[in-house]
Design an enzyme around this catalytic site. Structure first.
Site, PDB file in Angstrom:
ATOM      1  CG  HIS A 260      -2.296   0.831   1.093  1.00  0.00           C
ATOM      2  ND1 HIS A 260      -2.409   1.645   0.135  1.00  0.00           N
ATOM      3  CD2 HIS A 260      -3.348   0.608   1.505  1.00  0.00           C
ATOM      4  CE1 HIS A 260      -3.584   2.297   0.151  1.00  0.00           C
ATOM      5  NE2 HIS A 260      -4.311   1.512   1.142  1.00  0.00           N
ATOM      6  CB  ALA A 261       4.372   2.069   0.997  1.00  0.00           C
TER       7      ALA A 261
END
Length: 468
Positions: free
Chosen positions: A144-145
């Protein structure tokens, strides 16, 4: 690769790396289910794997790896990888017989609980054959980064063809993606210091000053619940599919948004599930609802904020519950829209800071939680997509629970269907598929509660329950 090629991740992107632990993997995923056309070669799936592995010159974010150094733990940075082992990143898997939804669900649940290797680019893709009814699946996960749901769906959609004979490719080697990432985002005109101050002050005041039933919900309004107990890294995944037209017709007749109907469907399912277990809180459950904060033309990374809405689970009547959800979600969205877009970004970062601190420390499982769960609705392709002639039948989001957050519900609209993915902490939610099935019942209850003679007419299959 020279250190000068590295770039720091924005604060929000980097936070997902800080939030990660063995109990809370911070990747998001998608599950695509394809039907093999008549006359397709028996090597179709193997050919797709070979083509995926043969990709070169990968586009961002698939070519990025973390920089490892003395300062990057606190301030993460990424750099283009010098080489990428495509056989590691693209896996070829076969389901055991009979290749049903249960076998697929067990595999996806296991894969989604495995953290990504931080020494490599933060993604993997699993091409899965042996699915019953002449189908195969592709499960892809990425940290998700590196991306949010809106950008992830865009990359998946761009890689597929609009016709059976059209060209398709891998998301990480997508010429259309390359063209899109070259676009310059159209940022709004700059704001003066006075306008920044006024807008930010008004936003904070809207959270602090509560005004009647239409008050804006804020972090930590949520009651304690079984959804907010400590979690482990093991995951359980369930899915449900309903017709988008049914959701839209309920929204039209009830004069609310489709997202309000989705929240109400989730609310009805959660209320029934928690009543079954005799653990429904007296106060309404509170959902975190992600909202897009992208500038026009902006690509890549994370550009989403969070608002909080009541799910009105304390209300038994489905139509009254829907109206209460509409009041709460409208107040939250109108509050955010009252600020210029650049201020919205700063405001959501500021409001997310205490939530992030609680999630990092795990205190949400021992103190009043910032929200009971996250419910997200991501728009997907509105037309049927194909991969080497294979028709994409369903596209499900597989998202992430967090510390003290045992459940995430995310939907993607695709080609007239509403595809809902339930991602839960395995030990906390042993009956997740039952909860998924209740969403179909909750939609039917809303339809039945509409004024007599106005209930929408169902088209084709009422719903399809994919046990993944």
């Amino acid at each position: 690769m020279a250190q000068t090629d590295s770039r720091r991740l924005p604060v929000i992107d980097g936070a997902y790396l800080h939030l990660e632990s063995p109990a809370t993997p911070m990747h998001v995923g998608s599950l695509q289910i394809f039907s093999i056309p008549d006359g397709a070669p028996g090597s179709l799936v193997a050919d797709i794997v070979a083509a995926y592995r043969a990709s070169s010159d990968l586009v961002a974010p698939f070519n990025l790896r973390l920089v490892h150094g003395p300062t990057t733990r606190a301030f993460p940075a990424v750099v283009p990888a010098e080489s990428i082992d495509m056989e590691y990143h693209v896996r070829h898997t076969a389901l055991p017989a009979p290749g049903g939804e249960r076998q697929l669900g067990e595999l996806i649940s296991y894969l989604h609980g495995v953290t990504l290797d931080r020494s490599r680019p933060l993604w993997t893709c699993h091409v899965i054959e042996g699915l019953s009814d002449n189908r195969f699946a592709i499960y892809t996960k990425i940290h998700h980064a590196l991306t949010d749901g809106v950008n992830g769906v865009r990359m998946c959609g761009n890689a597929l063809a609009d016709t059976p004979a059209g060209p398709s490719t891998a998301p990480w080697h997508n010429h259309r993606t390359v063209e899109h990432t070259a676009h310059v985002a159209r940022k709004p005109a700059g704001l003066g210091p006075a306008e920044w101050a006024r807008s930010l002050s008004a936003g904070v005041s809207g959270l602090l000053i509560r005004r009647g039933s239409d008050a804006v919900r804020r972090p930590f309004d949520a009651p304690t619940s079984v959804l907010n107990l400590p979690v482990t890294g093991a995951r359980r995944v369930a899915t449900q599919q309903v017709e988008l037209a049914r959701m839209q017709e309920v929204a039209r007749l009830a004069d609310v948004s489709v997202n309000d109907v989705f929240l109400a469907v989730c609310s009805g399912a959660l209320r029934r599930h928690l009543l079954d277990e005799d653990v429904l809180p007296e106060a309404p459950l509170i959902s975190g609802v992600p909202v897009s904060l992208r500038y026009e033309g902006e690509e890549g990374g994370n550009a989403a904020g969070m608002v909080w809405a009541s799910l009105a689970t304390d209300i038994a009547d489905p139509m009254t519950r829907l109206k209460a959800i509409n009041v709460s979600s409208s107040a939250a969205k109108n509050h955010l829209r009252s600020m210029p877009l650049p201020v919205r970004r700063l405001f959501t970062v500021l409001t997310a800071m205490p939530v992030t601190a609680v999630l990092i420390t795990g205190l949400g499982a021992t103190r009043r939680p910032p929200m009971n769960l996250i419910i997200s609705n991501v728009p997907g392709p509105d037309r049927t997509k194909y991969l080497r002639g294979a028709r994409l039948e369903a596209l499900y989001p597989i998202s992430l629970p967090g510390r003290g957050q045992a459940l995430n519900i995310t939907s993607i609209s695709y080609a007239g269907q509403f595809n809902i993915g339930f991602t839960g902490a395995r030990d906390n939610l042993p009956h997740l598929q039952r909860l998924a099935g209740y969403t179909a019942d909750a939609l039917a209850e809303l339809e039945a509660a509409l004024p007599q003679g106005s209930a929408p007419r169902r088209r084709g299959r009422a719903n399809t329950d994919h046990r993944a």
